[in-house]
Design a protein around this motif. Structure first.
Motif, PDB file in Angstrom:
ATOM      1  N   ALA A 188       0.833  -1.206   0.000  1.00 60.61           N
ATOM      2  CA  ALA A 188       0.000   0.000   0.000  1.00 60.61           C
ATOM      3  C   ALA A 188       0.869   1.257   0.000  1.00 60.61           C
ATOM      4  N   VAL A 189       1.941   1.268   0.795  1.00 57.55           N
ATOM      5  CA  VAL A 189       2.858   2.406   0.838  1.00 57.55           C
ATOM      6  C   VAL A 189       3.488   2.633  -0.535  1.00 57.55           C
ATOM      7  N   SER A 190       3.939   1.567  -1.149  1.00 57.22           N
ATOM      8  CA  SER A 190       4.584   1.667  -2.463  1.00 57.22           C
ATOM      9  C   SER A 190       3.614   2.218  -3.497  1.00 57.22           C
ATOM     10  N   TYR A 191       2.404   1.669  -3.541  1.00 61.96           N
ATOM     11  CA  TYR A 191       1.409   2.102  -4.524  1.00 61.96           C
ATOM     12  C   TYR A 191       1.053   3.569  -4.326  1.00 61.96           C
ATOM     13  N   LEU A 192       0.754   3.947  -3.072  1.00 62.97           N
ATOM     14  CA  LEU A 192       0.263   5.295  -2.802  1.00 62.97           C
ATOM     15  C   LEU A 192       1.327   6.352  -3.087  1.00 62.97           C
ATOM     16  N   ARG A 193       2.576   6.100  -2.711  1.00 61.42           N
ATOM     17  CA  ARG A 193       3.625   7.098  -2.937  1.00 61.42           C
ATOM     18  C   ARG A 193       3.844   7.354  -4.429  1.00 61.42           C
ATOM     19  N   ILE A 194       3.846   6.308  -5.214  1.00 57.47           N
ATOM     20  CA  ILE A 194       4.024   6.494  -6.657  1.00 57.47           C
ATOM     21  C   ILE A 194       2.822   7.227  -7.243  1.00 57.47           C
ATOM     22  N   PHE A 195       1.626   6.847  -6.818  1.00 58.03           N
ATOM     23  CA  PHE A 195       0.406   7.490  -7.310  1.00 58.03           C
ATOM     24  C   PHE A 195       0.417   8.989  -7.008  1.00 58.03           C
ATOM     25  N   LEU A 196       0.815   9.357  -5.793  1.00 55.64           N
ATOM     26  CA  LEU A 196       0.809  10.756  -5.385  1.00 55.64           C
ATOM     27  C   LEU A 196       1.821  11.599  -6.157  1.00 55.64           C
ATOM     28  N   SER A 197       2.835  10.977  -6.709  1.00 56.93           N
ATOM     29  CA  SER A 197       3.849  11.737  -7.444  1.00 56.93           C
ATOM     30  C   SER A 197       3.287  12.373  -8.718  1.00 56.93           C
ATOM     31  N   GLY A 198       2.108  11.931  -9.149  1.00 54.87           N
ATOM     32  CA  GLY A 198       1.508  12.492 -10.352  1.00 54.87           C
ATOM     33  C   GLY A 198       0.411  13.505 -10.091  1.00 54.87           C
ATOM     34  N   MET A 199       0.334  14.045  -8.884  1.00 47.36           N
ATOM     35  CA  MET A 199      -0.753  14.959  -8.536  1.00 47.36           C
ATOM     36  C   MET A 199      -0.772  16.239  -9.374  1.00 47.36           C
ATOM     37  N   LEU A 200       0.397  16.757  -9.747  1.00 43.01           N
ATOM     38  CA  LEU A 200       0.429  17.979 -10.560  1.00 43.01           C
ATOM     39  C   LEU A 200      -0.279  17.744 -11.886  1.00 43.01           C
ATOM     40  N   PHE A 201      -0.046  16.576 -12.484  1.00 44.14           N
ATOM     41  CA  PHE A 201      -0.720  16.245 -13.740  1.00 44.14           C
ATOM     42  C   PHE A 201      -2.237  16.207 -13.546  1.00 44.14           C
ATOM     43  N   VAL A 202      -2.653  15.586 -12.451  1.00 41.96           N
ATOM     44  CA  VAL A 202      -4.089  15.429 -12.187  1.00 41.96           C
ATOM     45  C   VAL A 202      -4.757  16.780 -11.988  1.00 41.96           C
ATOM     46  N   PHE A 203      -4.150  17.633 -11.167  1.00 39.56           N
ATOM     47  CA  PHE A 203      -4.765  18.920 -10.839  1.00 39.56           C
ATOM     48  C   PHE A 203      -4.917  19.814 -12.060  1.00 39.56           C
ATOM     49  N   LEU A 204      -3.828  19.947 -12.842  1.00 38.39           N
ATOM     50  CA  LEU A 204      -3.879  20.870 -13.972  1.00 38.39           C
ATOM     51  C   LEU A 204      -4.755  20.337 -15.103  1.00 38.39           C
ATOM     52  N   TYR A 205      -4.759  19.032 -15.315  1.00 42.77           N
ATOM     53  CA  TYR A 205      -5.663  18.484 -16.327  1.00 42.77           C
ATOM     54  C   TYR A 205      -7.119  18.715 -15.916  1.00 42.77           C
ATOM     55  N   ASN A 206      -7.444  18.425 -14.653  1.00 41.74           N
ATOM     56  CA  ASN A 206      -8.821  18.608 -14.194  1.00 41.74           C
ATOM     57  C   ASN A 206      -9.216  20.082 -14.174  1.00 41.74           C
ATOM     58  N   GLY A 207      -8.259  20.959 -13.851  1.00 42.08           N
ATOM     59  CA  GLY A 207      -8.542  22.388 -13.890  1.00 42.08           C
ATOM     60  C   GLY A 207      -8.887  22.850 -15.295  1.00 42.08           C
ATOM     61  N   ALA A 208      -8.092  22.393 -16.268  1.00 45.57           N
ATOM     62  CA  ALA A 208      -8.368  22.747 -17.664  1.00 45.57           C
ATOM     63  C   ALA A 208      -9.711  22.189 -18.115  1.00 45.57           C
ATOM     64  N   SER A 209     -10.016  20.962 -17.689  1.00 46.84           N
ATOM     65  CA  SER A 209     -11.299  20.357 -18.053  1.00 46.84           C
ATOM     66  C   SER A 209     -12.463  21.145 -17.463  1.00 46.84           C
ATOM     67  N   GLY A 210     -12.307  21.613 -16.211  1.00 46.97           N
ATOM     68  CA  GLY A 210     -13.360  22.396 -15.576  1.00 46.97           C
ATOM     69  C   GLY A 210     -13.622  23.704 -16.313  1.00 46.97           C
ATOM     70  N   ILE A 211     -12.559  24.346 -16.761  1.00 50.19           N
ATOM     71  CA  ILE A 211     -12.709  25.595 -17.519  1.00 50.19           C
ATOM     72  C   ILE A 211     -13.424  25.331 -18.847  1.00 50.19           C
ATOM     73  N   MET A 212     -13.039  24.263 -19.516  1.00 48.74           N
ATOM     74  CA  MET A 212     -13.698  23.910 -20.772  1.00 48.74           C
ATOM     75  C   MET A 212     -15.181  23.630 -20.558  1.00 48.74           C
ATOM     76  N   ARG A 213     -15.513  22.944 -19.472  1.00 48.69           N
ATOM     77  CA  ARG A 213     -16.926  22.666 -19.183  1.00 48.69           C
ATOM     78  C   ARG A 213     -17.692  23.964 -18.976  1.00 48.69           C
ATOM     79  N   GLY A 214     -17.061  24.934 -18.318  1.00 48.77           N
ATOM     80  CA  GLY A 214     -17.726  26.208 -18.109  1.00 48.77           C
ATOM     81  C   GLY A 214     -18.058  26.913 -19.412  1.00 48.77           C
TER      82      GLY A 214
END
Length: 465
Positions: free
Chosen positions: A136-162
């Motif tokens: 679980a530690v191994s999976y979660l740490r690697i997953f969290l390393s991609g948060m910048l990608f997740v935030f900015l992609y979702n932010g752009a998607s939210g703007i497009m939806r608007g």
């Protein structure tokens, strides 16, 4: 940021048609996004066993908790862009884009560093079984390393939806999902030149796929510059925009956080029943995601339509949005609920062949599946409140239904020997019904109509976006 031909003015034309054409790409997008996690769970659960499936499952409530407040800011961006677009205020749309990008980038970096450092402590906090802790530690740490990608992609998607464009993000997400599906077996089992990484490989495949989605957004933005801020003044922090962003986004973020922490608490109760129950809950919750997708997509469409119509000064159309949203959402969700309640094993066997896991997961779906239509109606009413920028009431409704009803009842009922783990599922069902009642009663007050941040001016329209 988005092709003008894909943008839609929701203040004109058929509401039912707008809901269908706008929510369908979002549904497909949500489906693809859920496949990120579900494909991980299928590969891990069927080939690495229940313990590895449990390691993946316990990570998701933590991820949701870490990103909850920032998710609220993404919702705020959608609402504000929709209202400014409806009011034809071109300059404020660009300034909202700039401020959203800056705030999400800073937030992602902070949460990534903090999340990776605190991973073991967070997993211990939710009673993660010892036999799955290392994975679980191994999976979660690697997953969290991609948060910048997740935030900015979702932010752009939210703007497009608007702006009424739900198709452009779908194209990027499709490519990223294919990348994830292809990389999962290669990195989990070490096929060809790739190392055999097990659970960690599933996490790395997801991060790479998220990075692909982010890269595609950056390339698209660079080529389609009509929404990129083009003056220094537009890129500067705007106190009024930031204030509105947090006024709308913070309650939504707190609401998301309450849901996420509630999910962590429920997961903690579930984990006390052992690894098989943890794995069953993880698989069943993945199926919940698919059940909620049509509802969530319609709810987001309702928010976009509400925002643009309020910005355009057409409050009378919002009631029609609600009626059309309820008809669409309830029709779809009723079918999904029936399948989950009557044929749970057929769905769960995708994740595991373990009979103990299948039995617990089936009981979950038979009980919680009854709540799907209640969720459908609740998301429509909440979609109106979000689109209006009136997010504080939904926060308090969530606080009541989750923390004063669902969690206490799950704890109480599961301590009754005759109910056991099924008591948790009963608490979830009752909490959902209370949430629906609260959302409906507040919607009926009409107070949300006065919360819009933008209104169409009584002067010639500004340049369209």
């Amino acid at each position: 940021m988005t092709n003008p031909n894909r943008r839609t003015d929701f203040s004109e034309g058929s509401i039912a048609k707008h809901l269908v054409t706008f929510s369908l790409p979002m549904f497909l997008g949500n489906l693809l996004q859920a496949l990120y996690n579900t494909v991980d769970s299928i590969w891990v659960g069927r080939f690495l066993g229940p313990a590895s499936l449990g390691a993946v499952s316990v990570s998701f409530p933590i991820v949701f908790s870490l990103v909850a407040l920032v998710t609220g800011l993404t919702i705020a961006a959608t609402v504000m862009v929709a209202q400014y677009y409806g009011a034809k205020d071109h300059n404020m749309v660009k300034k909202t884009v700039a401020n959203t990008t800056t705030v999400l980038s800073l937030s992602a970096l902070i949460l990534t560093v903090a999340g990776i450092a605190l991973t073991p402590a967070m997993l211990r906090l939710i009673n993660t079984p010892a036999d799955i802790m290392n994975e679980a530690v191994s999976y979660l740490r690697i997953f969290l390393s991609g948060m910048l990608f997740v935030f900015l992609y979702n932010g752009a998607s939210g703007i497009m939806r608007g702006l009424g464009d739900s198709r452009t993000p779908l194209r990027f997400l499709f490519v990223a999902t294919v990348v994830n599906i292809v990389l999962d077996p290669l990195l989990i089992f070490g096929i060809g030149p790739f190392p055999a990484m097990g659970v960690a490989g599933a996490a790395l495949a997801t991060v790479i796929a998220q990075g692909v989605a982010f890269a595609l957004v950056v390339i698209y933005l660079w080529k389609a510059k009509d929404l990129l801020p083009d003056t220094k003044e537009q890129w500067q922090f705007d106190v009024h925009i930031i204030k509105d962003m947090f006024r709308i986004g913070l309650p939504s973020g707190v609401q998301q956080l309450l849901v996420s922490l509630g999910g962590l608490t429920i997961t903690s109760i579930v984990n006390s029943f052992g690894t098989a129950t943890t794995a069953a809950y993880g698989a069943a919750v993945r199926l919940d995601q698919f059940a909620f997708m049509p509802t969530m997509s319609v709810g987001l469409a309702v928010s976009a339509l509400t925002g643009q119509n309020l910005g355009a000064g057409k409050e009378e159309r919002v009631k029609d949005v609600v009626r059309a949203g309820l008809r669409l959402s309830l029709t779809i969700t009723a079918v999904v609920s029936l399948i989950a309640v009557l044929f749970p094993r057929v769905l769960l066997v995708l994740f595991t062949k373990d009979q103990a896991v299948l039995e617990v997961g089936s009981q979950y779906l038979r009980i919680v599946g009854l709540s799907y239509t209640a969720f459908a109606a609740m998301f429509v009413f909440n979609g109106v409140l979000r689109g209006a920028g009136d997010t504080i009431p939904t926060m308090f409704i969530t606080l009541t239904s989750l923390w004063l009803v669902r969690v206490p009842l799950a704890k109480l009922f599961s301590s009754i020997p005759a109910l056991g783990v099924n008591g948790i599922w009963m608490g979830v069902l009752i909490g959902t019904l209370v949430g629906l009642l609260g959302s409906y009663l507040y919607y009926r007050t009409g107070k949300w109509k006065n919360k819009a941040v933008a209104k169409k001016k009584n002067e010639p329209d500004l340049q369209d976006v």
